[in-house]
Enzyme design. Structure first.
Site, short mmCIF file in Angstrom:
data_model
loop_
_atom_site.label_atom_id
_atom_site.label_comp_id
_atom_site.label_asym_id
_atom_site.label_seq_id
_atom_site.Cartn_x
_atom_site.Cartn_y
_atom_site.Cartn_z
N SER A 1 24.78 28.45 18.89
CA SER A 1 23.64 28.07 19.74
C SER A 1 23.47 29.15 20.80
O SER A 1 24.45 29.83 21.15
CB SER A 1 23.94 26.74 20.43
OG SER A 1 22.98 26.47 21.44
N TYR B 1 29.97 21.16 25.90
CA TYR B 1 29.16 21.57 24.73
C TYR B 1 28.97 23.08 24.70
O TYR B 1 29.17 23.72 23.66
CB TYR B 1 27.80 20.86 24.76
CG TYR B 1 26.89 21.32 23.65
CD1 TYR B 1 27.15 20.97 22.32
CD2 TYR B 1 25.79 22.14 23.89
CE1 TYR B 1 26.34 21.41 21.29
CE2 TYR B 1 24.97 22.59 22.87
CZ TYR B 1 25.25 22.22 21.56
OH TYR B 1 24.45 22.67 20.54
N1 LIG Z 1 18.77 20.50 18.71
C1 LIG Z 1 19.07 21.55 19.48
O1 LIG Z 1 18.43 21.81 20.53
C2 LIG Z 1 20.16 22.51 19.05
C3 LIG Z 1 20.18 23.79 19.63
C4 LIG Z 1 21.19 24.67 19.26
C5 LIG Z 1 22.15 24.29 18.34
N2 LIG Z 1 22.11 23.04 17.79
C6 LIG Z 1 23.17 22.66 16.84
O2 LIG Z 1 22.58 22.35 15.60
C7 LIG Z 1 23.43 21.44 14.89
C8 LIG Z 1 22.59 20.30 14.34
O3 LIG Z 1 22.06 19.58 15.43
P1 LIG Z 1 20.64 18.84 15.38
O4 LIG Z 1 19.92 19.24 16.60
O5 LIG Z 1 20.00 19.03 14.07
O6 LIG Z 1 21.15 17.33 15.59
P2 LIG Z 1 20.79 15.93 14.89
O7 LIG Z 1 19.34 15.85 14.56
O8 LIG Z 1 21.38 14.93 15.80
O9 LIG Z 1 21.60 15.97 13.51
C9 LIG Z 1 23.00 15.93 13.49
C10 LIG Z 1 23.49 15.77 12.07
O10 LIG Z 1 24.92 15.79 12.10
C11 LIG Z 1 25.44 14.55 11.61
N3 LIG Z 1 26.60 14.17 12.41
C12 LIG Z 1 26.64 13.92 13.74
N4 LIG Z 1 27.89 13.54 14.10
C13 LIG Z 1 28.64 13.58 12.98
C14 LIG Z 1 29.99 13.28 12.71
N5 LIG Z 1 30.81 12.83 13.66
N6 LIG Z 1 30.45 13.41 11.45
C15 LIG Z 1 29.62 13.84 10.46
N7 LIG Z 1 28.33 14.13 10.66
C16 LIG Z 1 27.84 13.99 11.91
C17 LIG Z 1 24.29 13.56 11.76
O11 LIG Z 1 24.37 12.47 10.83
P3 LIG Z 1 25.14 11.09 11.21
O12 LIG Z 1 24.71 10.73 12.60
O13 LIG Z 1 24.72 10.10 10.15
O14 LIG Z 1 26.60 11.40 11.11
C18 LIG Z 1 23.09 14.45 11.44
O15 LIG Z 1 22.95 14.61 10.05
C19 LIG Z 1 24.53 21.02 15.87
O16 LIG Z 1 25.69 21.79 15.62
C20 LIG Z 1 23.95 21.42 17.22
O17 LIG Z 1 24.95 21.69 18.16
C21 LIG Z 1 21.14 22.14 18.12
#
Ligand SMILES: NC(=O)c1ccc[n+]([C@@H]2O[C@H](COP(=O)([O-])OP(=O)(O)OC[C@H]3O[C@@H](n4cnc5c(N)ncnc54)[C@H](OP(=O)(O)O)[C@@H]3O)[C@@H](O)[C@H]2O)c1
Length: 266
Positions: free
Chosen positions: A141, A154
């Site tokens: 990120s 985080y």
């Molecule tokens: N959104 C942002 O602004 C952003 C920015 C930079 C980086 N990121 C990174 O991108 C990645 C994806 O995030 P996102 O924004 O797409 O979030 P999201 O929409 O909340 O999706 C998270 C995914 O991970 C799964 N997950 C969460 N906790 C888990 C656990 N304990 N075990 C297994 N699976 C789990 C969730 O499914 P379940 O809940 O069913 O487990 C879901 O499929 C993360 O690493 C995040 O740090 C996000």
């Protein structure tokens, strides 16, 4: 039983960036193993993504649990699936001042964002080395490039992912394995709900958030090109370029202002 197909394994492939990555991989003909906790979401994802003409296997696993990553690898190996690409995408954050946040939640986030990621990387990397090829995409990120008041743990976990990815990439550079970091900025997903972050100034203006489909395309292209990292989006590229020249203390001050709650300062 050995399956002759090759698979891309995506953790957290049911929502947000991971779901969009699943769509991009499937659109490019990759069979998928999608891992997440919610079985109904996994079933929905399987039905939507398999309509794109690839095999989709789902595995329910909670990567907050200490043994989940090694159990997942054993389950995949015992089922005879070859994972040619590993996407370490599942990750969570927690919003709030460190003095107030729940330490158990933060340790769980360290388990998910760091410990499970390194266990999966080691075990699948060893398989890739045996086969003589492979690719790994780690969800870093732009948060990993700056200290982040209101999300201090985080940001620290993503700094780990960034450093680890670059180091590992170097170690395997002559072994036909590439390791790539994807650095999104704030992206319009469920991340902010899970992180209790709705009050943060950073997420008030939805128009400023990146589209997860664009982020996924950038990640896929960088992975396939074998790049070391990609910062998704022009504004985020500028932010990272600035972070390279600004002192950490100045960046922390800037992030403090951007991330504080709309109605409160500390
Ligand atoms: N959104 C942002 O602004 C952003 C920015 C930079 C980086 N990121 C990174 O991108 C990645 C994806 O995030 P996102 O924004 O797409 O979030 P999201 O929409 O909340 O999706 C998270 C995914 O991970 C799964 N997950 C969460 N906790 C888990 C656990 N304990 N075990 C297994 N699976 C789990 C969730 O499914 P379940 O809940 O069913 O487990 C879901 O499929 C993360 O690493 C995040 O740090 C996000």
């Amino acid at each position: 039983m050995k399956n002759d197909l090759k698979y891309t394994l995506i953790t957290g492939g049911t929502s947000g960036i991971g779901y969009e990555l699943a769509r991009v991989f499937a659109s490019n003909g990759h069979n998928l193993i999608v891992v997440a906790r919610d079985e109904a979401e996994l079933a929905r994802t399987k039905s939507e993504i398999s309509a794109l003409g690839v095999d989709v296997v789902t595995i329910t696993k909670d990567l907050f649990e200490a043994d989940a990553a090694s159990d997942l690898h054993a389950q995949v190996r015992d089922a005879g699936y070859d994972v040619e690409i590993l996407v370490n995408n599942a990750g969570q954050g927690q919003y709030g001042l460190f003095k107030d946040t729940d330490i158990r939640r933060e340790l769980a986030i360290v388990q998910l964002n760091i410990s499970s990621l390194i266990v999966l990387t080691k075990l699948f990397l060893q398989d890739m080395l045996e086969r003589g090829e492979g690719k790994i995409l780690n969800l870093s990120s732009i948060a990993g490039k700056t200290p982040g008041p209101w999300q201090s743990v985080y940001h620290g976990t993503k700094a780990f992912v960034q450093s680890f990815t670059e180091a590992l990439r170097r170690e395997v550079k002559d072994q036909n394995i590439t390791v790539t970091a994807l650095l999104p900025g704030a992206t319009d997903t469920d991340f902010f709900n899970k992180a209790d972050m709705q009050e943060s100034k950073m997420v008030q203006d939805k128009d400023k958030l990146s589209d997860p489909a664009d982020v996924a395309k950038d990640g896929y292209n960088a992975l396939m090109a074998g790049d070391d990292m990609v910062v998704s989006g022009f504004k985020n590229k500028m932010t990272v370029a600035m972070s390279g020249v600004m002192p950490d203390s100045m960046q922390a001050g800037q992030l403090d202002k951007q991330q504080e709650p709309v109605n409160q300062t500390h």
